[in-house]
Design a protein around this motif. Sequence first.
Motif, PDB file in Angstrom:
ATOM      1  N   THR A 155       0.911  -1.229   0.123  1.00  0.00           N
ATOM      2  CA  THR A 155      -0.139   0.060  -0.049  1.00  0.00           C
ATOM      3  C   THR A 155       0.804   1.311  -0.017  1.00  0.00           C
ATOM      4  N   SER A 156       0.259   2.305  -0.560  1.00  0.00           N
ATOM      5  CA  SER A 156       0.905   3.628  -0.584  1.00  0.00           C
ATOM      6  C   SER A 156       0.145   4.713   0.003  1.00  0.00           C
ATOM      7  N   SER A 157       0.360   5.248   1.019  1.00  0.00           N
ATOM      8  CA  SER A 157      -0.861   6.355   1.198  1.00  0.00           C
ATOM      9  C   SER A 157      -0.175   7.417   2.084  1.00  0.00           C
ATOM     10  N   ALA A 158      -0.776   8.456   2.685  1.00  0.00           N
ATOM     11  CA  ALA A 158      -0.290   9.591   3.092  1.00  0.00           C
ATOM     12  C   ALA A 158       0.565   9.297   4.426  1.00  0.00           C
ATOM     13  N   THR A 159       0.469   8.255   4.893  1.00  0.00           N
ATOM     14  CA  THR A 159       1.294   7.832   5.965  1.00  0.00           C
ATOM     15  C   THR A 159       2.405   7.090   5.542  1.00  0.00           C
ATOM     16  N   GLY A 160       2.588   6.813   4.310  1.00  0.00           N
ATOM     17  CA  GLY A 160       3.830   6.119   3.934  1.00  0.00           C
ATOM     18  C   GLY A 160       3.380   4.781   3.220  1.00  0.00           C
ATOM     19  N   GLU A 161       4.593   4.192   2.869  1.00  0.00           N
ATOM     20  CA  GLU A 161       4.366   2.967   2.036  1.00  0.00           C
ATOM     21  C   GLU A 161       4.721   1.669   3.063  1.00  0.00           C
ATOM     22  N   SER A 162       4.015   0.366   2.814  1.00  0.00           N
ATOM     23  CA  SER A 162       3.911  -0.622   3.440  1.00  0.00           C
ATOM     24  C   SER A 162       4.021  -1.876   2.426  1.00  0.00           C
ATOM     25  N   ILE A 163       4.740  -2.963   2.852  1.00  0.00           N
ATOM     26  CA  ILE A 163       4.550  -4.185   2.244  1.00  0.00           C
ATOM     27  C   ILE A 163       4.400  -5.291   3.229  1.00  0.00           C
ATOM     28  N   CYS A 164       3.677  -6.300   2.774  1.00  0.00           N
ATOM     29  CA  CYS A 164       3.505  -7.358   3.479  1.00  0.00           C
ATOM     30  C   CYS A 164       3.810  -8.669   2.644  1.00  0.00           C
ATOM     31  N   SER A 165       4.252  -9.709   3.391  1.00  0.00           N
ATOM     32  CA  SER A 165       4.485 -11.153   2.966  1.00  0.00           C
ATOM     33  C   SER A 165       3.871 -11.992   3.782  1.00  0.00           C
ATOM     34  N   PHE A 166       3.041 -13.117   3.417  1.00  0.00           N
ATOM     35  CA  PHE A 166       2.544 -13.975   4.144  1.00  0.00           C
ATOM     36  C   PHE A 166       3.253 -15.472   3.482  1.00  0.00           C
ATOM     37  N   THR A 167       3.634 -16.382   4.504  1.00  0.00           N
ATOM     38  CA  THR A 167       4.447 -17.643   4.033  1.00  0.00           C
ATOM     39  C   THR A 167       3.535 -18.664   4.890  1.00  0.00           C
ATOM     40  N   GLY A 168       3.128 -19.825   4.309  1.00  0.00           N
ATOM     41  CA  GLY A 168       2.503 -20.696   5.137  1.00  0.00           C
ATOM     42  C   GLY A 168       2.533 -22.193   4.408  1.00  0.00           C
ATOM     43  N   LEU A 169       1.865 -23.067   5.245  1.00  0.00           N
ATOM     44  CA  LEU A 169       1.463 -24.409   5.029  1.00  0.00           C
ATOM     45  C   LEU A 169       0.178 -24.863   5.187  1.00  0.00           C
ATOM     46  N   LEU A 170      -0.448 -25.619   4.270  1.00  0.00           N
ATOM     47  CA  LEU A 170      -1.874 -26.320   4.558  1.00  0.00           C
ATOM     48  C   LEU A 170      -1.680 -27.518   5.668  1.00  0.00           C
ATOM     49  N   ARG A 171      -2.364 -27.338   6.525  1.00  0.00           N
ATOM     50  CA  ARG A 171      -2.431 -28.702   7.545  1.00  0.00           C
ATOM     51  C   ARG A 171      -3.886 -28.873   8.038  1.00  0.00           C
ATOM     52  N   GLU A 172      -4.360 -30.182   7.609  1.00  0.00           N
ATOM     53  CA  GLU A 172      -5.648 -30.374   8.162  1.00  0.00           C
ATOM     54  C   GLU A 172      -7.037 -29.194   8.099  1.00  0.00           C
ATOM     55  N   GLY A 173      -6.843 -28.688   6.806  1.00  0.00           N
ATOM     56  CA  GLY A 173      -7.988 -27.828   6.345  1.00  0.00           C
ATOM     57  C   GLY A 173      -7.406 -26.273   6.851  1.00  0.00           C
ATOM     58  N   LYS A 174      -6.201 -25.986   7.439  1.00  0.00           N
ATOM     59  CA  LYS A 174      -6.081 -24.765   8.103  1.00  0.00           C
ATOM     60  C   LYS A 174      -4.728 -24.339   7.286  1.00  0.00           C
ATOM     61  N   LEU A 175      -4.694 -22.886   7.038  1.00  0.00           N
ATOM     62  CA  LEU A 175      -3.447 -22.199   6.545  1.00  0.00           C
ATOM     63  C   LEU A 175      -2.766 -21.786   7.581  1.00  0.00           C
ATOM     64  N   GLN A 176      -1.889 -22.293   8.077  1.00  0.00           N
ATOM     65  CA  GLN A 176      -0.880 -21.875   8.852  1.00  0.00           C
ATOM     66  C   GLN A 176      -0.061 -21.065   8.610  1.00  0.00           C
ATOM     67  N   THR A 177       0.307 -19.736   8.874  1.00  0.00           N
ATOM     68  CA  THR A 177       1.210 -18.809   8.248  1.00  0.00           C
ATOM     69  C   THR A 177       2.184 -17.769   9.184  1.00  0.00           C
ATOM     70  N   LEU A 178       2.947 -17.521   8.462  1.00  0.00           N
ATOM     71  CA  LEU A 178       4.143 -16.171   9.162  1.00  0.00           C
ATOM     72  C   LEU A 178       3.742 -15.056   8.362  1.00  0.00           C
ATOM     73  N   TRP A 179       3.788 -13.939   8.860  1.00  0.00           N
ATOM     74  CA  TRP A 179       3.787 -12.775   7.923  1.00  0.00           C
ATOM     75  C   TRP A 179       4.869 -11.640   8.387  1.00  0.00           C
ATOM     76  N   HIS A 180       5.263 -11.024   7.685  1.00  0.00           N
ATOM     77  CA  HIS A 180       6.264  -9.779   7.800  1.00  0.00           C
ATOM     78  C   HIS A 180       5.568  -8.560   7.146  1.00  0.00           C
ATOM     79  N   VAL A 181       5.526  -7.477   7.756  1.00  0.00           N
ATOM     80  CA  VAL A 181       5.294  -6.263   7.477  1.00  0.00           C
ATOM     81  C   VAL A 181       6.254  -5.190   7.707  1.00  0.00           C
ATOM     82  N   VAL A 182       6.600  -4.392   6.657  1.00  0.00           N
ATOM     83  CA  VAL A 182       7.605  -3.536   6.611  1.00  0.00           C
ATOM     84  C   VAL A 182       7.030  -2.354   6.198  1.00  0.00           C
TER      85      VAL A 182
END
Length: 122
Positions: free
Chosen positions: A59-86
């Motif tokens: 995103t880019s807005s009046a309060t700056g730019e941000s970027i997000c990345s999710f990485t995960g694994l599907l197990r037993e019908g659930k998507l387990q993720t870790l995320w990073h926002v900069v």
Amino acid sequence: MWVGTWHNQYGSRLTITDESDHRIQGSFRTALGDSAFAGEEAEISGIHQGECITFNFSTSSATGESICSFTGLLREGKLQTLWHVVSDSAVKPPAPGEQAQLMKLPWAHAVLTNADTFTRDS
């Protein structure tokens, strides 16, 4: 395997509309009002391999730019993720008791990391 609407434990919504050729397309909408992405429907893109997935948005807005990345694994019908926002900037007081202002963030305060669990809507 991936196409559909998913929600995490906070109510944020991940919608995957295409998973062809190991690519991920869709959108993400956070339920968190204090997020850099609040109030936006962010377009996502990413890749998947078997039960592994990663997707990103920005995103880019009046309060700056941000970027997000999710990485995960599907197990037993659930998507387990870790995320990073900069985030490049934030509106905050430069010192306790001072008026909030837009500030460039130093590296140590520019990154957030956490984990989310998504379940597919029925």
